[in-house]
Each structure stands twice: as structure tokens, then as C-alpha cells.
Design an enzyme around this catalytic site. Structure first.
Site, PDB file in Angstrom:
ATOM      1  N   GLY A  26     -22.660  13.346 -57.322  1.00  0.00           N
ATOM      2  CA  GLY A  26     -23.078  12.183 -58.099  1.00  0.00           C
ATOM      3  C   GLY A  26     -24.453  12.270 -58.731  1.00  0.00           C
ATOM      4  N   LYS A  49     -25.282  13.697 -61.503  1.00  0.00           N
ATOM      5  CA  LYS A  49     -25.193  13.411 -62.945  1.00  0.00           C
ATOM      6  C   LYS A  49     -24.602  12.032 -63.199  1.00  0.00           C
ATOM      7  CE  LYS A  49     -24.956  18.332 -63.793  1.00  0.00           C
ATOM      8  NZ  LYS A  49     -24.684  18.702 -62.379  1.00  0.00           N
ATOM      9  N   CYS A  63     -22.508  25.580 -63.549  1.00  0.00           N
ATOM     10  CA  CYS A  63     -23.695  26.233 -62.995  1.00  0.00           C
ATOM     11  C   CYS A  63     -23.361  27.702 -62.750  1.00  0.00           C
ATOM     12  CB  CYS A  63     -24.183  25.520 -61.736  1.00  0.00           C
ATOM     13  SG  CYS A  63     -22.939  25.363 -60.455  1.00  0.00           S
TER      14      CYS A  63
HETATM   15  N1  SAM Z   1     -21.223  16.644 -61.432  1.00  0.00           N
HETATM   16  C1  SAM Z   1     -21.532  16.793 -60.044  1.00  0.00           C
HETATM   17  C2  SAM Z   1     -22.994  16.438 -59.819  1.00  0.00           C
HETATM   18  O1  SAM Z   1     -23.785  16.613 -60.724  1.00  0.00           O
HETATM   19  O2  SAM Z   1     -23.334  15.961 -58.725  1.00  0.00           O
HETATM   20  C3  SAM Z   1     -21.225  18.188 -59.555  1.00  0.00           C
HETATM   21  C4  SAM Z   1     -19.789  18.544 -59.814  1.00  0.00           C
HETATM   22  S1  SAM Z   1     -19.286  20.069 -59.117  1.00  0.00           S
HETATM   23  C5  SAM Z   1     -19.919  21.205 -60.214  1.00  0.00           C
HETATM   24  C6  SAM Z   1     -17.598  20.070 -59.500  1.00  0.00           C
HETATM   25  C7  SAM Z   1     -16.796  19.018 -58.748  1.00  0.00           C
HETATM   26  O3  SAM Z   1     -15.468  19.046 -59.242  1.00  0.00           O
HETATM   27  C8  SAM Z   1     -16.671  19.252 -57.252  1.00  0.00           C
HETATM   28  O4  SAM Z   1     -17.096  18.119 -56.574  1.00  0.00           O
HETATM   29  C9  SAM Z   1     -15.189  19.492 -57.027  1.00  0.00           C
HETATM   30  O5  SAM Z   1     -14.726  18.951 -55.806  1.00  0.00           O
HETATM   31  C10 SAM Z   1     -14.581  18.759 -58.205  1.00  0.00           C
HETATM   32  N2  SAM Z   1     -13.261  19.265 -58.651  1.00  0.00           N
HETATM   33  C11 SAM Z   1     -12.674  20.458 -58.406  1.00  0.00           C
HETATM   34  N3  SAM Z   1     -11.501  20.540 -59.041  1.00  0.00           N
HETATM   35  C12 SAM Z   1     -11.344  19.376 -59.716  1.00  0.00           C
HETATM   36  C13 SAM Z   1     -10.323  18.851 -60.554  1.00  0.00           C
HETATM   37  N4  SAM Z   1      -9.227  19.560 -60.830  1.00  0.00           N
HETATM   38  N5  SAM Z   1     -10.470  17.603 -61.050  1.00  0.00           N
HETATM   39  C14 SAM Z   1     -11.587  16.883 -60.770  1.00  0.00           C
HETATM   40  N6  SAM Z   1     -12.576  17.314 -59.984  1.00  0.00           N
HETATM   41  C15 SAM Z   1     -12.453  18.556 -59.470  1.00  0.00           C
END
Ligand code: SAM
Length: 479
Positions: free
Chosen positions: A130, A132, A248
């Protein structure tokens, strides 16, 4: 230097194939082994940057401005404090005044800043934990509707906790694979952030084991997920809307090639927006296509990739779907609504709340203004905030009412000292030095930020912190 950082040879060989000409491999490897500078973002939903700077000066915390984010700072604390008190246990963190966020991770929401400020409907498609989402909510100033989606249920809980601490009030949480949005919420959003799940090659400075399971085949299979997600995001975007795609990680397989897949699928309706002038110095990370490819050595940060697109026209989606099942909320009746607002005015000096009062059984909720357009498109894990519970003699307010709206209260606020706040977060009642005559609920503040509710009881304030938020460690001070 972190001697434990694991960088497999196969990864280095792969990097050699796409490292831009103006960068050097040795600098890249050295940067990967260098500890990361700690950075924080001021949560302007709770505190202004000027106030934050004052609080930091009082604590002898040194701040260095992050060039691309007005609310972002690299932070150094005095060595004794650093050794004895985790940053997460400090008053400025517990109050929700700041979020510990890596500097380059502040870039994707900033790339959406202009569009978000003109948006009513915003989607954060992969949102947990969360960082972002809360940055987007602050850019939206808690107005409009921000749908935050997360696939993993354990991470969804962390996301919900983040949003509560940060005082986010305009969010709807959902728990789906992001690929459903294009079908169920076709052309619903003005702005979308897809901060995609990725192989995390840029995070090795934070996690020396980040590359332990690295392989090209894994890059390729994650890229397939990313391509499906970006396509879904594009369908979910309104014509004229903006999409930011970020990861990232460093490999073009998960970055440029995912963007290519979007541009190739919707060639007539996709326009790339160059990020070269996002901030002074952005050109150092800008690719020929206008994307930001941030290498760890570019700004002494984590590695990141950010791309921005505009949807220039509608695209047909033959697979649109409609959710089945009833919507379990109904508008709160006019008379009890008036009585509720009269009580809020009397108790806290708040005349009205922005949004719609909704009822589900005995629960009173506040949905963000404009929610009706998207309310019935998907099933939300949570929509808006729960203001309280309905009883025969009125509404018992909830913790979240205080964290989101406490800053608007002109009566019945009580500023906690560090010691009292320690008691509060440890679930204890707050002792008062002089007994009081007032009754009813009181909003508790820390560092000027609302953190929760209590109840006046003569010589103490009774603690109303939800049990799941009670902590069992010494907070705020040490020694
Ligand atoms: N945006 C977040 C932040 O800034 O705190 C970080 C997000 S992280 C890079 C990617 C997230 O996508 C993870 O929490 C993961 O569990 C979730 N995720 C993985 N596959 C997904 C999917 N098919 N649909 C939605 N979310 C997914």
C-alpha cells in the site's frame, strides 16, 4: 558493502546484454552491494511537509530532499536512537505522519500525479502493502474513488492496515486477480497504476537474497502475467485516461517488452507519454521510448522501471462481464442521518462528511462520493470506511472515523504525550492529571495527527483501540 549480496553470474551475463552504453557494469555491481539509504514519504493526509520538518528538527533527524518527490526525504537519525528504537515504533510513524518508502518507488504515483488530480476513478491494480495506494490517496486528497486491488489475502490485510494508519478514506479494496478488471470494469477508470508483480531484480540492495532464485525462464513466465495484467488495465481505462506501468526489476523482458505487447495489441489507441521531464535530472534515466529505467547507480536507489501511456480512443472488449449477486448496503435513512450529523456537530464540531452514509445490518459506512458508478461492478472486500455501529441511542463511532476525520474535529480532541501514546498503543487506558467533567468520545492525537478514539471517564480516557492494533512492545522512547 554487503559481502552477503548474492549476484549470480548468469544474471550478470544477462545484464550485459541490455546495460545501456553510457553505464558501466562495475558501477552496477558495486551499487548492488551498497546498503540502501533509508527514505520516508510525508503523509500529507495527516501532516504538512513544513510541520514534518519541524518535528524532525526537534528530534535531530537529518533530512535530504528527494529530487522527484516534494514529500520524500532520505532520513538519518542520531546513532543512539537508531540503535535503540525501530523507526516503525517512533511517534511520527505510529501517528501515520510518514511512510517508509524507497525513493524510486515514489516515482510511479508521481508519473500519474497530473492525471490523478483530475480523476474521479483511480485503480491501483496490484496494491499491497500500500505504499503507492496511500501516496495516490494523498495526491487525490482523499477525494474521488480509489480502487485498490490485491491478489494475496495475507497481503490484502497488510494493505487494509496501511490505509487505516495513513487515514485513507476514499478507498475501495478488492481481492482479485487483476486480469478481471478489463472485463468487469471495462472503461471505468480515469487513471490506473499497474505496479506489477515482478522478479524484483532492482531490490537486491534491500534484500541480499533477492536474486537467489533468479532465472531467465522465471522472467519469461512473470512477463506473461504482466502482459495479461497490462492488457486488462488498458481495457479498464476510460478513453483519454492514463496508465502507468511499473516494476522494481531491470530486465527488458518484464519492462520494455511488456510495454511493446500493449503497443502492439492496441496500436491505434495507445500513446506513450515521455517521462523525460518528470523531474530535473529525469533524462539520466530516460530510454529512447520515453520510459524511466532507473538503475541502482543512477540515483543511488533501488532499480525501477516506469512507463506511462494515454488511451487515445475506445477499444472494443467482446468479453465484458456483469457481476451477479445483490449489493448488501442500503442508504442510511434521512432522519437518523440528520440525527447523526447533529451529534457529530455537537460532539466534534463537524457539520458534514464528504460521501454517502450507507448501512449494512448494524454497521454505518461512509462511501466515497461518486461510488455509485462503480459500486456494483465487482464485489469489494471493503468499500469506504466503517464510521461506526448503530445502537438504539445513536452511533458508536469507530477507530477509523477518528483516523480519517479526526483532523476536522474542533472539540473533544486530546493531544497525547509520548508516555500516554505508549500506553494507548499498548492497549492501556490513559491517566489524566486533572479529572474532567466531560463525557462521550474523544479523538486522540499524536504529533498533531489523529490516531484513534477514547472515552472520557473522569480521571482517565478509556482506550478504544481495536484489539488487533494493540502492540506489545515499548514504543516512542527507550532507555
Ligand atoms: N504497489 C505495491 C506498493 O507500492 O506497496 C507493491 C506491489 S508488488 C510490486 C505486486 C503485488 O501484486 C504483490 O502484492 C502481489 O501479491 C500482487 N499480485 C501478484 N499477482 C497479482 C495478480 N495477478 N493480480 C493482482 N495482484 C497481484
Amino acid at each position: 558493502m554487503d559481502a552477503n549480496t548474492y549476484i549470480p553470474d548468469a544474471f550478470i551475463d544477462d545484464v550485459k546484454t541490455y546495460l545501456p552504453e553510457h553505464l558501466h557494469l562495475d558501477d552496477f555491481i558495486a551499487a548492488c552491494k551498497k546498503p540502501l539509504r533509508r527514505s520516508v514519504r510525508v503523509n500529507t493526509l495527516k501532516m504538512s511537509v513544513a510541520e514534518f520538518k519541524q518535528h524532525c528538527a526537534q528530534r535531530d533527524w537529518q533530512l535530504t530532499a528527494i529530487p522527484w518527490c516534494d514529500e520524500g526525504f532520505w532520513l538519518t537519525r542520531p546513532a543512539q536512537e537508531e540503535a535503540n528504537l525501530a523507526l516503525g515504533n517512533t511517534d511520527l510513524h505510529l501517528s501515520g505522519a510518514m511512510y517508509v518508502q524507497e525513493a524510486s518507488s515514489m516515482l510511479p504515483p508521481l508519473a500519474l500525479k497530473e492525471s490523478v488530480s483530475n480523476s474521479t476513478y483511480v485503480l491501483d491494480m496490484a496494491a499491497a502493502p500500500g505504499s503507492k495506494t496511500s501516496q495516490l490517496a494523498a495526491l487525490m486528497n482523499n477525494q474521488g474513488v480509489l480502487v485498490a486491488n490485491e491478489l494475496s489475502s495475507s497481503r490484502l490485510k497488510v494493505l487494509a492496515a496501511t490505509l487505516k494508519r495513513m487515514g485513507v478514506g476514499n478507498c475501495a479494496l478488492s481481492h482479485f486477480d487483476g486480469v478481471i478488471f478489463g472485463d468487469y470494469m471495462y472503461e471505468c477508470f480515469d487513471s490506473i497504476l499497474l505496479d506489477a508483480p515482478c522478479s524484483g531484480e532492482g531490490t537486491v540492495r534491500k534484500d541480499p537474497d533477492a536474486l537467489k532464485n533468479w532465472s531467465i525462464s522465471s522472467n519469461i513466465s512473470i512477463a506473461e502475467v504482466q502482459k495479461a495484467l497490462i492488457k486488462s488495465a488498458f481495457y479498464a481505462l476510460k478513453p483519454g485516461g492514463s496508465l502507468v506501468y511499473s516494476t522494481c526489476t531491470l530486465t527488458p523482458l518484464e519492462n520494455q517488452q511488456v510495454c511493446d505487447s500493449l503497443l502492439n495489441t492496441f496500436p491505434d489507441c495507445t500513446e506513450t507519454v515521455s517521462l523525460a521531464s518528470l523531474f530535473p535530472g529525469a533524462e539520466r534515466a530516460t530510454t529512447a521510448q520515453g520510459y524511466l529505467h532507473v538503475w541502482p547507480q543512477t540515483y543511488d536507489s533501488e532499480g525501477f522501471f516506469i512507463a506511462k501511456f494515454t488511451k487515445t480512443g475506445s477499444v472494443d472488449n467482446p468479453n465484458q462481464k456483469v457481476k451477479k449477486g445483490a449489493f448488501p448496503f442500503q442508504p442510511f435513512d434521512k432522519k437518523p442521518s440528520q440525527a447523526f450529523y447533529a451529534e457529530l456537530k455537537k460532539q466534534f464540531g463537524i457539520a458534514a462528511l464528504n460521501g454517502s452514509l450507507m448501512q449494512r445490518d448494524k454497521e454505518l459506512w461512509l462511501f466515497p462520493a461518486g461510488f455509485t458508478e462503480v459500486a456494483d461492478k465487482i464485489k469489494y472486500a471493503r468499500l469506504g470506511i466503517q464510521l461506526g455501529t448503530i445502537h438504539n441511542h445513536g452511533i458508536r463511532l469507530s477507530h477509523e472515523f477518528a483516523t480519517v476525520f479526526g483532523k476536522y474535529c474542533s472539540n473533544n480532541c486530546f493531544a497525547l504525550s509520548a508516555e500516554q501514546a505508549n500506553d494507548y498503543f499498548n492497549g492501556k487506558d490513559i491517566r489524566l492529571t486533572t479529572p474532567v467533567n466531560v463525557t462521550g468520545e474523544v479523538v486522540l492525537t499524536l504529533c498533531g495527527c489523529p490516531i484513534g478514539l477514547g472515552k472520557w471517564q473522569k480521571s482517565k480516557i478509556k482506550n478504544s483501540l481495536p484489539r488487533d492494533l494493540v502492540q506489545n512492545s515499548p514504543l516512542i522512547t527507550w532507555g
